[in-house]
Design a protein around this motif. Sequence first.
Motif, PDB file in Angstrom:
ATOM      1  N   LEU A  29       0.780  -1.143   0.014  1.00 30.66           N
ATOM      2  CA  LEU A  29       0.053   0.100   0.101  1.00 30.66           C
ATOM      3  C   LEU A  29       0.945   1.222  -0.132  1.00 30.66           C
ATOM      4  CD1 LEU A  29      -2.813  -1.044   2.574  1.00 30.66           C
ATOM      5  CD2 LEU A  29      -3.031  -0.498   0.108  1.00 30.66           C
ATOM      6  N   ASN A  30       2.031   1.366   0.700  1.00 33.40           N
ATOM      7  CA  ASN A  30       2.792   2.470   0.933  1.00 33.40           C
ATOM      8  C   ASN A  30       3.366   2.633  -0.410  1.00 33.40           C
ATOM      9  OD1 ASN A  30       4.017   4.354   2.683  1.00 33.40           O
ATOM     10  ND2 ASN A  30       5.882   3.464   2.351  1.00 33.40           N
ATOM     11  N   ARG A  31       3.944   1.638  -1.004  1.00 34.43           N
ATOM     12  CA  ARG A  31       4.740   1.742  -2.240  1.00 34.43           C
ATOM     13  C   ARG A  31       3.744   2.280  -3.264  1.00 34.43           C
ATOM     14  NH1 ARG A  31       4.880  -1.253  -6.703  1.00 34.43           N
ATOM     15  NH2 ARG A  31       6.784  -0.953  -8.207  1.00 34.43           N
ATOM     16  N   ALA A  32       2.371   1.739  -3.331  1.00 29.17           N
ATOM     17  CA  ALA A  32       1.558   2.185  -4.463  1.00 29.17           C
ATOM     18  C   ALA A  32       1.412   3.837  -4.222  1.00 29.17           C
ATOM     19  CB  ALA A  32       0.234   1.459  -4.231  1.00 29.17           C
ATOM     20  N   ARG A  33       1.101   4.215  -3.045  1.00 27.21           N
ATOM     21  CA  ARG A  33       0.719   5.258  -2.555  1.00 27.21           C
ATOM     22  C   ARG A  33       1.592   6.492  -2.918  1.00 27.21           C
ATOM     23  NH1 ARG A  33       1.756  10.171   0.903  1.00 27.21           N
ATOM     24  NH2 ARG A  33      -0.310  11.173   1.049  1.00 27.21           N
ATOM     25  N   VAL A 237       1.854   0.416 -14.510  1.00 30.07           N
ATOM     26  CA  VAL A 237       2.225   0.276 -13.063  1.00 30.07           C
ATOM     27  C   VAL A 237       1.381   1.456 -12.381  1.00 30.07           C
ATOM     28  CG1 VAL A 237       4.063   1.174 -11.436  1.00 30.07           C
ATOM     29  CG2 VAL A 237       4.571   0.037 -13.661  1.00 30.07           C
ATOM     30  N   VAL A 238       0.925   2.367 -12.967  1.00 30.75           N
ATOM     31  CA  VAL A 238      -0.106   3.375 -12.322  1.00 30.75           C
ATOM     32  C   VAL A 238      -1.211   2.836 -12.017  1.00 30.75           C
ATOM     33  CG1 VAL A 238      -1.176   5.561 -12.690  1.00 30.75           C
ATOM     34  CG2 VAL A 238       1.194   5.598 -12.995  1.00 30.75           C
ATOM     35  N   ASP A 239      -1.699   2.080 -13.062  1.00 26.76           N
ATOM     36  CA  ASP A 239      -3.080   1.418 -12.988  1.00 26.76           C
ATOM     37  C   ASP A 239      -3.160   0.391 -11.914  1.00 26.76           C
ATOM     38  OD1 ASP A 239      -3.957   3.111 -14.999  1.00 26.76           O
ATOM     39  OD2 ASP A 239      -4.053   1.407 -16.649  1.00 26.76           O
ATOM     40  N   SER A 240      -2.123  -0.231 -11.668  1.00 28.89           N
ATOM     41  CA  SER A 240      -1.881  -1.254 -10.861  1.00 28.89           C
ATOM     42  C   SER A 240      -1.707  -0.729  -9.502  1.00 28.89           C
ATOM     43  CB  SER A 240      -0.474  -2.163 -11.069  1.00 28.89           C
ATOM     44  OG  SER A 240      -0.279  -3.130  -9.962  1.00 28.89           O
ATOM     45  N   CYS A 241      -1.146   0.408  -9.261  1.00 25.11           N
ATOM     46  CA  CYS A 241      -1.012   0.945  -7.856  1.00 25.11           C
ATOM     47  C   CYS A 241      -2.424   1.618  -7.434  1.00 25.11           C
ATOM     48  CB  CYS A 241      -0.361   2.189  -7.830  1.00 25.11           C
ATOM     49  SG  CYS A 241       1.572   1.699  -7.952  1.00 25.11           S
ATOM     50  N   VAL A 242      -3.160   1.940  -8.526  1.00 27.99           N
ATOM     51  CA  VAL A 242      -4.502   2.570  -8.135  1.00 27.99           C
ATOM     52  C   VAL A 242      -5.467   1.171  -7.802  1.00 27.99           C
ATOM     53  CG1 VAL A 242      -6.775   3.450  -9.265  1.00 27.99           C
ATOM     54  CG2 VAL A 242      -4.594   4.327  -9.572  1.00 27.99           C
ATOM     55  N   LEU A 277      -6.697   5.737   2.529  1.00 30.29           N
ATOM     56  CA  LEU A 277      -6.871   5.000   1.526  1.00 30.29           C
ATOM     57  C   LEU A 277      -7.791   5.790   0.048  1.00 30.29           C
ATOM     58  CD1 LEU A 277      -7.612   1.321   2.834  1.00 30.29           C
ATOM     59  CD2 LEU A 277      -5.384   2.270   2.088  1.00 30.29           C
ATOM     60  N   SER A 278      -8.171   6.905   0.668  1.00 27.22           N
ATOM     61  CA  SER A 278      -8.940   7.705  -0.448  1.00 27.22           C
ATOM     62  C   SER A 278      -8.109   8.108  -1.431  1.00 27.22           C
ATOM     63  CB  SER A 278      -9.640   8.875   0.195  1.00 27.22           C
ATOM     64  OG  SER A 278     -10.198   9.574  -0.710  1.00 27.22           O
TER      65      SER A 278
END
Length: 308
Positions: A29-33, A237-242, A277-278
């Motif tokens: 979660l932290n990496r994605a954000r 990668v951006v779509d995956s993080c979302v 998480l918003s």
Amino acid sequence: MKELQFSTVEKKGIKLHRIALEDNEFNELNRARNILFRVLNHEELYDNLIESYVDAKSAMYELSIRSVSDYSSNYNKSHYNRNKLNRLYFNTLNLSKLYLDKHYREIKKENGTKKVKCFSFSITKTQDTLDSVQQQRRLISNSNQDYMLGCQLRNFVQHSSLPVTNYVSGVRFSNKSEQAFAVFHIPLDKERLIQGGIKKNMLVDYSNEIDLHKIMDGYIKAISEIYVENNRLIKDVVDSCVDIINSKKKFIEDNFSKLNYGIDVVDVDKEKRLFSLSLEWFSVVDYLQQKNLHTLNFDNFKHNPYKY
């Protein structure tokens, strides 16, 4: 220890919920954000660059119109106009340097090796991304001489001189069409550029008076091509993080009704809220990417304010 904290509305009032996160869950979660936040910063930087150049072009058109409506001429007015153009072009060139340095930069180490910093590669971590960026850089360098000179002008305005020392304005008449044309352009003197550190071989294909406006159009066109390619390279990668963040958020929403507010990631040991998480804030990225969807080739457009 990290956990999710949120509250729901119950019959007896507000109830606080706490769900522990495994280290791998938190790290994901932290990496994605962090990636999404860096993408937002990158989008905002590019948008500032483009808006700055649009301001510069708009100022030129405004001054062109004023040169037609106001035939008076004096040093004070010329000083004001030059200063206005210098502020706008100086700002554009500096924003472009920041954007391009973040896009791709080779740093020479003391042992002679090179360290590469590349925005899209730092997002995807794949060699294919780095190869694509380097290939595009070579293509632009070999095909767009205005871009190459624009890169030199960035250093010129930082270390030698402001870009605008003179401008040409007035009216040109056509005997054939019996029409008059408003003229406004900013010449760059070759000798002055060379004295300021720009290499002679960069200027071989230009006349003695180089049009700054034309150079900047070609320069911005190349940067917009870089921007579009960057977004293509990092999209998956951006779509995956979302998806990672939204999936965790949806899990909570599906299993707990009547959520009172947001869902926070909290460091329990430090008693510190880390992030929510918003992803409402990420809608700015969607807006900016839609706004700046295409490459900008201003040379393709002729401005005609009349219907006929």
